[in-house]
Design an enzyme around this catalytic site. Structure first.
Site, short mmCIF file in Angstrom:
data_model
loop_
_atom_site.label_atom_id
_atom_site.label_comp_id
_atom_site.label_asym_id
_atom_site.label_seq_id
_atom_site.Cartn_x
_atom_site.Cartn_y
_atom_site.Cartn_z
N LYS A 22 0.83 -1.21 0.00
CA LYS A 22 0.00 0.00 0.00
C LYS A 22 0.87 1.26 0.00
O LYS A 22 0.62 2.19 -0.75
CB LYS A 22 -0.90 0.01 1.24
CG LYS A 22 -1.61 1.34 1.47
CD LYS A 22 -2.47 1.32 2.69
CE LYS A 22 -1.83 1.86 3.93
NZ LYS A 22 -1.55 3.30 3.94
N ASN A 23 1.89 1.28 0.86
CA ASN A 23 2.69 2.50 0.98
C ASN A 23 3.63 2.73 -0.19
O ASN A 23 4.31 3.75 -0.26
CB ASN A 23 3.45 2.50 2.31
CG ASN A 23 2.52 2.73 3.49
OD1 ASN A 23 1.34 3.01 3.30
ND2 ASN A 23 3.05 2.60 4.69
N ARG A 92 -4.60 10.77 4.14
CA ARG A 92 -3.42 11.65 4.30
C ARG A 92 -2.39 11.48 3.19
O ARG A 92 -1.76 12.43 2.74
CB ARG A 92 -2.73 11.33 5.62
CG ARG A 92 -3.09 12.23 6.74
CD ARG A 92 -2.14 11.95 7.88
NE ARG A 92 -0.80 12.37 7.52
CZ ARG A 92 -0.32 13.58 7.71
NH1 ARG A 92 -1.08 14.51 8.25
NH2 ARG A 92 0.92 13.88 7.36
N CYS A 116 -5.33 12.85 12.51
CA CYS A 116 -6.15 11.64 12.51
C CYS A 116 -6.01 11.00 13.88
O CYS A 116 -5.30 11.53 14.73
CB CYS A 116 -5.74 10.70 11.39
SG CYS A 116 -4.08 10.11 11.54
N ARG A 121 0.13 14.79 13.19
CA ARG A 121 0.78 14.53 11.90
C ARG A 121 1.00 15.80 11.07
O ARG A 121 0.28 16.05 10.08
CB ARG A 121 -0.01 13.47 11.12
CG ARG A 121 -0.16 12.19 11.90
CD ARG A 121 -0.83 11.10 11.12
NE ARG A 121 0.05 10.47 10.15
CZ ARG A 121 -0.31 9.46 9.38
NH1 ARG A 121 -1.54 8.98 9.46
NH2 ARG A 121 0.53 8.93 8.53
N ASP A 307 3.78 0.64 12.07
CA ASP A 307 2.59 0.04 11.47
C ASP A 307 2.37 -1.42 11.92
O ASP A 307 1.38 -2.04 11.54
CB ASP A 307 2.67 0.10 9.94
CG ASP A 307 2.44 1.52 9.42
OD1 ASP A 307 2.03 2.39 10.22
OD2 ASP A 307 2.68 1.76 8.22
N ILE A 329 7.37 6.97 17.06
CA ILE A 329 7.00 7.68 15.82
C ILE A 329 5.72 8.47 16.05
O ILE A 329 5.65 9.65 15.71
CB ILE A 329 6.79 6.69 14.65
CG1 ILE A 329 7.94 5.69 14.56
CG2 ILE A 329 6.54 7.43 13.34
CD1 ILE A 329 9.14 6.13 13.79
N ARG A 399 -9.03 -0.14 3.86
CA ARG A 399 -8.08 0.86 3.34
C ARG A 399 -6.74 0.22 3.02
O ARG A 399 -6.05 0.66 2.10
CB ARG A 399 -7.85 1.95 4.39
CG ARG A 399 -8.98 2.94 4.53
CD ARG A 399 -8.53 4.09 5.39
NE ARG A 399 -7.16 4.42 5.05
CZ ARG A 399 -6.23 4.78 5.92
NH1 ARG A 399 -6.50 4.90 7.18
NH2 ARG A 399 -5.01 5.05 5.51
C1 UD1 Z 1 4.17 6.86 6.33
C2 UD1 Z 1 3.28 5.66 6.09
C3 UD1 Z 1 2.62 5.21 7.39
C4 UD1 Z 1 3.65 4.99 8.47
C5 UD1 Z 1 4.58 6.19 8.60
C6 UD1 Z 1 5.74 5.96 9.56
C7 UD1 Z 1 2.58 5.98 3.79
C8 UD1 Z 1 1.46 6.24 2.86
N1 UD1 Z 1 2.27 6.02 5.10
O1 UD1 Z 1 3.34 7.94 6.74
O2 UD1 Z 1 1.90 4.01 7.13
O3 UD1 Z 1 3.02 4.77 9.71
O4 UD1 Z 1 5.15 6.53 7.32
O5 UD1 Z 1 6.49 4.88 9.14
O6 UD1 Z 1 3.68 5.71 3.40
N2 UD1 Z 1 6.50 14.36 10.79
C9 UD1 Z 1 6.77 15.68 11.10
N3 UD1 Z 1 6.68 16.60 10.09
C10 UD1 Z 1 6.37 16.27 8.81
C11 UD1 Z 1 6.12 14.92 8.51
C12 UD1 Z 1 6.19 13.99 9.53
O7 UD1 Z 1 7.05 16.01 12.24
O8 UD1 Z 1 6.32 17.15 7.95
C13 UD1 Z 1 6.55 13.35 11.86
C14 UD1 Z 1 5.25 12.57 12.01
O9 UD1 Z 1 4.33 13.25 12.84
C15 UD1 Z 1 5.75 11.28 12.65
C16 UD1 Z 1 7.09 11.08 11.97
O10 UD1 Z 1 7.47 12.36 11.47
O11 UD1 Z 1 5.96 11.46 14.02
C17 UD1 Z 1 7.08 10.09 10.84
O12 UD1 Z 1 6.00 10.37 9.96
P1 UD1 Z 1 6.07 10.14 8.41
O13 UD1 Z 1 7.20 9.21 8.08
O14 UD1 Z 1 6.03 11.45 7.71
O15 UD1 Z 1 4.70 9.40 8.14
P2 UD1 Z 1 3.94 9.42 6.78
O16 UD1 Z 1 4.93 9.59 5.68
O17 UD1 Z 1 2.78 10.36 6.86
#
Ligand code: UD1
Length: 420
Positions: A22-23, A92, A116, A121, A307, A329, A399
């Protein structure tokens, strides 16, 4: 709305094949916005989230259709740059259309994603990265409005408070493929799905080095072309089946898996006493032995994946003895604790830690799914619980898991779907 009804207490045995990740499929579909030429994405999982991304692509001028496990993407109109709130707010990951739209059209207007149940996030790292490439960013009426005369390569540090960000790395990498000159992303996410996206971009003609490491180098090119690409297997789905074998004391052969992507979970399960055989493209997981508790802390890849935290906690909830599960995380990703406790688990939350006192038995109960992975954890709990478990709001599961109950039933589970 559908609910799942599970009659627990049956060991799962047999073979199962995992679907595409999915990711991976979501950002890879977004990347097709970088070209007007046709793309074919193979091994694509048929999921609610995949269909949401197809709807977003169609709203952005693409034709995008499934045929079996392939998605064909062609271009209808190539100047659409607004990703609507109604679509983006349902998922998202749709925010990863920002990078490719900006790269190709030099402008993008994408709805600012909300929080969420697993936390706030933020998207500050995404915005920092594209600003470093020379884009102007404004937040207006709930949208991220961004444009650039030209994107220019830069040396960007993309680490955040919680480490690297998967989708921020994806967004910046995609925008940088069509920027002028060289971009270096430091503290880039190393997740296999980021590497998968980079490999797809390379097939489209991008010049990328270092994917899979914390330093990714992108040499901008003038344009990208169409490509055909096969998605990697879903390591989170595979991990969920590994945990299903362990929790039901069965033996499952998981096919079509890249086990090197699952080393953190394999390590924890082996410490707990699960026997695991690693063969090329296959994992044989035997949970028939008595297990012991182990601690786990979620971290960016190659650490233990957030995850799989909820599903692993369910295994520890029925493993006699004490364990501590820490979430580094998403410190609030603990919605499943209350539901597991309603089934007789003994789990206490202390900030970003869960203290799990394993019990002998869970008992079936009516439950409410709160998010995707928490839902999978409740399914595992239902599989091991005595009696009947009913899980409401399972659209969360749809999903991210392709035919989960069909696959589990083939392994000997007793699950059916009912309308509520
Ligand atoms: C992706 C995955 C999700 C997984 C997550 C962490 C997809 C579609 N989703 O989500 O399934 O749980 O990685 O492995 O690939 N953060 C910030 N600022 C930002 C972005 C992120 O502080 O601009 C923080 C987030 O709140 C979190 C951490 O960084 O604490 C990691 O998040 P991130 O890797 O960005 O998650 P996603 O890419 O949204």
């Amino acid at each position: 709305m559908d609910k799942l009804v599970i009659f627990g207490g049956r060991p799962l045995n047999g073979e199962v094949r995992v679907s595409g990740a999915k990711n991976s499929v979501l950002p890879i579909l977004a990347a097709t916005l970088l070209t007007d030429e046709p793309c074919v994405i193979k091994n694509a999982p048929y999921l609610r989230d995949t269909n949401t991304m197809l709807r977003i692509l169609r709203s952005l001028g693409k034709n995008a259709e499934f045929s079996n496990d392939k998605i064909h993407v062609t271009t209808r109109e190539s100047d659409k740059f607004i990703a609507d709130y109604r679509l983006v707010s349902t998922m998202r990951a749709s925010f990863c259309v920002l990078g490719p739209l900006l790269g190709k059209l030099k402008k993008a207007k994408v709805s600012y994603p909300g929080g969420c149940v697993i936390g706030i996030r933020p998207v500050d790292l995404h915005l920092k990265g594209i600003e470093a490439l020379g884009a102007e960013v404004k937040i207006e009426s709930g949208y991220v409005n961004t444009q650039a005369k030209n994107l220019k390569g830069n040396h960007i540090y993309l680490g955040g408070e919680f480490g690297s960000s998967v989708l921020a790395t994806d967004n910046v990498m995609m925008a940088a493929t069509l920027a002028k000159g060289k971009t270096i992303i430091e503290a880039a996410a190393c997740e296999p799905e980021v590497t998968d996206l980079a490999n797809f971009l390379v097939k489209m003609g991008a010049k990328i080095k270092g994917q899979g490491s914390p330093r990714i180098e992108i040499e901008g090119v003038k344009q990208l072309h169409g490509a055909e690409y096969s998605i990697i297997p879903d390591r989170i789905e595979a991990g969920t089946f590994m945990l299903a074998a362990a929790i039901t004391k069965g033996q499952i052969t998981i096919k079509g898996v890249i086990w090197e992507h699952l080393l953190a979970l394999i390590d924890k399960l082996e410490q707990a006493g699960v026997k695991i055989k690693k063969i090329d493209g296959k994992l044989i997981v035997n949970g028939k032995r008595r297990l012991k508790p182990v601690n786990a802390t979620t971290l960016p890849y190659p650490g233990f994946p957030t995850d799989l935290q909820a599903q692993f906690m369910t295994l520890m909830a029925v493993t006699p003895g004490a364990s501590i599960i820490s979430e580094k995380i998403y410190p609030d990703r603990f919605m499943h604790i209350a539901e597991l406790n309603r089934m007789g688990a003994n789990i206490k939350r202390e900030g970003p830690h869960a203290i799990v006192q394993g019990v002998k038995l869970l008992s079936g109960a009516p439950l409410m799914a709160s998010d995707l992975r928490a839902s999978a954890a409740l399914v595992l709990a239902g599989l091991v619980a005595r009696g009947k478990t009913e899980i409401s709001r399972i659209y969360h599961l749809d999903r991210g898991y392709e035919n989960l109950e069909v696959k589990l039933n083939k392994l000997g589970a007793k699950i059916h779907r009912e309308k509520e």
